[in-house]
Design a protein around this motif. Sequence first.
Motif, PDB file in Angstrom:
ATOM      1  N   PRO A 114     -33.812   3.308  -1.726  1.00  0.00           N
ATOM      2  CA  PRO A 114     -33.710   4.550  -2.496  1.00  0.00           C
ATOM      3  C   PRO A 114     -32.346   4.692  -3.170  1.00  0.00           C
ATOM      4  O   PRO A 114     -31.346   4.162  -2.684  1.00  0.00           O
ATOM      5  CB  PRO A 114     -33.929   5.651  -1.456  1.00  0.00           C
ATOM      6  N   ASN A 115     -32.329   5.424  -4.274  1.00  0.00           N
ATOM      7  CA  ASN A 115     -31.080   5.679  -4.990  1.00  0.00           C
ATOM      8  C   ASN A 115     -30.399   6.888  -4.357  1.00  0.00           C
ATOM      9  O   ASN A 115     -30.807   8.024  -4.572  1.00  0.00           O
ATOM     10  CB  ASN A 115     -31.342   5.926  -6.469  1.00  0.00           C
ATOM     11  N   VAL A 116     -29.367   6.615  -3.564  1.00  0.00           N
ATOM     12  CA  VAL A 116     -28.634   7.686  -2.879  1.00  0.00           C
ATOM     13  C   VAL A 116     -27.185   7.766  -3.347  1.00  0.00           C
ATOM     14  O   VAL A 116     -26.382   8.507  -2.777  1.00  0.00           O
ATOM     15  CB  VAL A 116     -28.706   7.499  -1.338  1.00  0.00           C
ATOM     16  N   VAL A 117     -26.840   7.016  -4.388  1.00  0.00           N
ATOM     17  CA  VAL A 117     -25.475   7.018  -4.905  1.00  0.00           C
ATOM     18  C   VAL A 117     -25.138   8.431  -5.396  1.00  0.00           C
ATOM     19  O   VAL A 117     -25.916   9.061  -6.107  1.00  0.00           O
ATOM     20  CB  VAL A 117     -25.302   5.984  -6.035  1.00  0.00           C
ATOM     21  N   GLY A 118     -23.971   8.915  -4.968  1.00  0.00           N
ATOM     22  CA  GLY A 118     -23.521  10.253  -5.345  1.00  0.00           C
ATOM     23  C   GLY A 118     -23.855  11.304  -4.294  1.00  0.00           C
ATOM     24  O   GLY A 118     -23.304  12.404  -4.320  1.00  0.00           O
ATOM     25  N   PRO A 123     -27.228  13.240   4.239  1.00  0.00           N
ATOM     26  CA  PRO A 123     -28.533  13.243   3.562  1.00  0.00           C
ATOM     27  C   PRO A 123     -28.930  11.847   3.049  1.00  0.00           C
ATOM     28  O   PRO A 123     -30.112  11.499   3.038  1.00  0.00           O
ATOM     29  CB  PRO A 123     -28.346  14.203   2.391  1.00  0.00           C
ATOM     30  N   ALA A 124     -27.952  11.035   2.653  1.00  0.00           N
ATOM     31  CA  ALA A 124     -28.237   9.687   2.178  1.00  0.00           C
ATOM     32  C   ALA A 124     -28.778   8.828   3.325  1.00  0.00           C
ATOM     33  O   ALA A 124     -29.748   8.081   3.148  1.00  0.00           O
ATOM     34  CB  ALA A 124     -26.994   9.050   1.577  1.00  0.00           C
ATOM     35  N   LYS A 125     -28.172   8.943   4.497  1.00  0.00           N
ATOM     36  CA  LYS A 125     -28.654   8.201   5.664  1.00  0.00           C
ATOM     37  C   LYS A 125     -30.094   8.598   5.994  1.00  0.00           C
ATOM     38  O   LYS A 125     -30.930   7.741   6.307  1.00  0.00           O
ATOM     39  CB  LYS A 125     -27.754   8.457   6.882  1.00  0.00           C
ATOM     40  N   THR A 126     -30.382   9.880   5.918  1.00  0.00           N
ATOM     41  CA  THR A 126     -31.738  10.364   6.194  1.00  0.00           C
ATOM     42  C   THR A 126     -32.728   9.796   5.184  1.00  0.00           C
ATOM     43  O   THR A 126     -33.817   9.327   5.555  1.00  0.00           O
ATOM     44  CB  THR A 126     -31.772  11.909   6.164  1.00  0.00           C
ATOM     45  N   THR A 157     -24.727   1.043  -2.790  1.00  0.00           N
ATOM     46  CA  THR A 157     -25.532   0.538  -1.673  1.00  0.00           C
ATOM     47  C   THR A 157     -25.674  -0.972  -1.813  1.00  0.00           C
ATOM     48  O   THR A 157     -25.648  -1.506  -2.920  1.00  0.00           O
ATOM     49  CB  THR A 157     -26.948   1.171  -1.638  1.00  0.00           C
ATOM     50  N   ARG A 158     -25.788  -1.620  -0.653  1.00  0.00           N
ATOM     51  CA  ARG A 158     -26.086  -3.053  -0.640  1.00  0.00           C
ATOM     52  C   ARG A 158     -27.269  -3.252   0.277  1.00  0.00           C
ATOM     53  O   ARG A 158     -27.158  -2.876   1.447  1.00  0.00           O
ATOM     54  CB  ARG A 158     -24.884  -3.859  -0.131  1.00  0.00           C
ATOM     55  N   ARG A 177     -14.370   9.264  -0.222  1.00  0.00           N
ATOM     56  CA  ARG A 177     -14.202  10.675  -0.558  1.00  0.00           C
ATOM     57  C   ARG A 177     -14.533  10.882  -2.033  1.00  0.00           C
ATOM     58  O   ARG A 177     -15.322  11.747  -2.380  1.00  0.00           O
ATOM     59  CB  ARG A 177     -12.760  11.103  -0.258  1.00  0.00           C
ATOM     60  N   GLU A 178     -13.908  10.104  -2.893  1.00  0.00           N
ATOM     61  CA  GLU A 178     -14.188  10.171  -4.331  1.00  0.00           C
ATOM     62  C   GLU A 178     -14.515   8.759  -4.793  1.00  0.00           C
ATOM     63  O   GLU A 178     -13.734   7.846  -4.604  1.00  0.00           O
ATOM     64  CB  GLU A 178     -12.984  10.715  -5.097  1.00  0.00           C
ATOM     65  N   CYS A 179     -15.658   8.633  -5.421  1.00  0.00           N
ATOM     66  CA  CYS A 179     -16.097   7.316  -5.874  1.00  0.00           C
ATOM     67  C   CYS A 179     -15.339   6.926  -7.143  1.00  0.00           C
ATOM     68  O   CYS A 179     -15.167   7.758  -8.035  1.00  0.00           O
ATOM     69  CB  CYS A 179     -17.592   7.315  -6.156  1.00  0.00           C
TER      70      CYS A 179
END
Length: 183
Positions: A114-118, A123-126, A157-158, A177-179
């Motif tokens: 899934p696209n969880v970037v940002g 919530p991304a882990k879930t 993500t990888r 913290r900040e991408c």
Amino acid sequence: MRSLALILTAGLLVSACGEAPKPAANARVTLKLSLPDDGGMVRDERVVVRGTVSPADASVRVGGEDAEVDGGEFSKEVALAPGGNVIDISASSPGRRPATDAVRVTRDMRVDVPNVVGQEVDPAKTAVGNVGLKVEEEQRGGWLDRVIPGTDHVCATRPAAGTPVDKGTTVTLVTQRECPTGP
């Protein structure tokens, strides 16, 4: 007696030779598949087998079950097992020779990352776990990011988002913290 048998045998041969030719075998039912593509790959649990049959009132069986035929068109939804599936199709009509065909379909059990970037990390882990993947976090940033309160976000993500992987594959969430932006 021998001559009588010879005459009778000759008479039978003459009448056999003079018979009308036997009619050709009955015509075959015509069966044509339009869906799914033979050798295709799907991720769904079910696939629709669709095609045409002539004569239009022929009965059709798909995967051993009766298919609905309307005006010479038929369709039937079929459940797929994981991996390779061979679906047999047969059509019959009174007074005609039956027709058969088969279609091969592979059910791909992989899922897309899934696209969880940002997103924030929890919530991304879930989201990654909800599709059957394992999660590992790779925290980046300076030492101040670890001591000053704040919220980390997923920067990458990888494997990358959208990559098909087997369930149970570990996805690494690169967090900070900040991408960083740009190249």
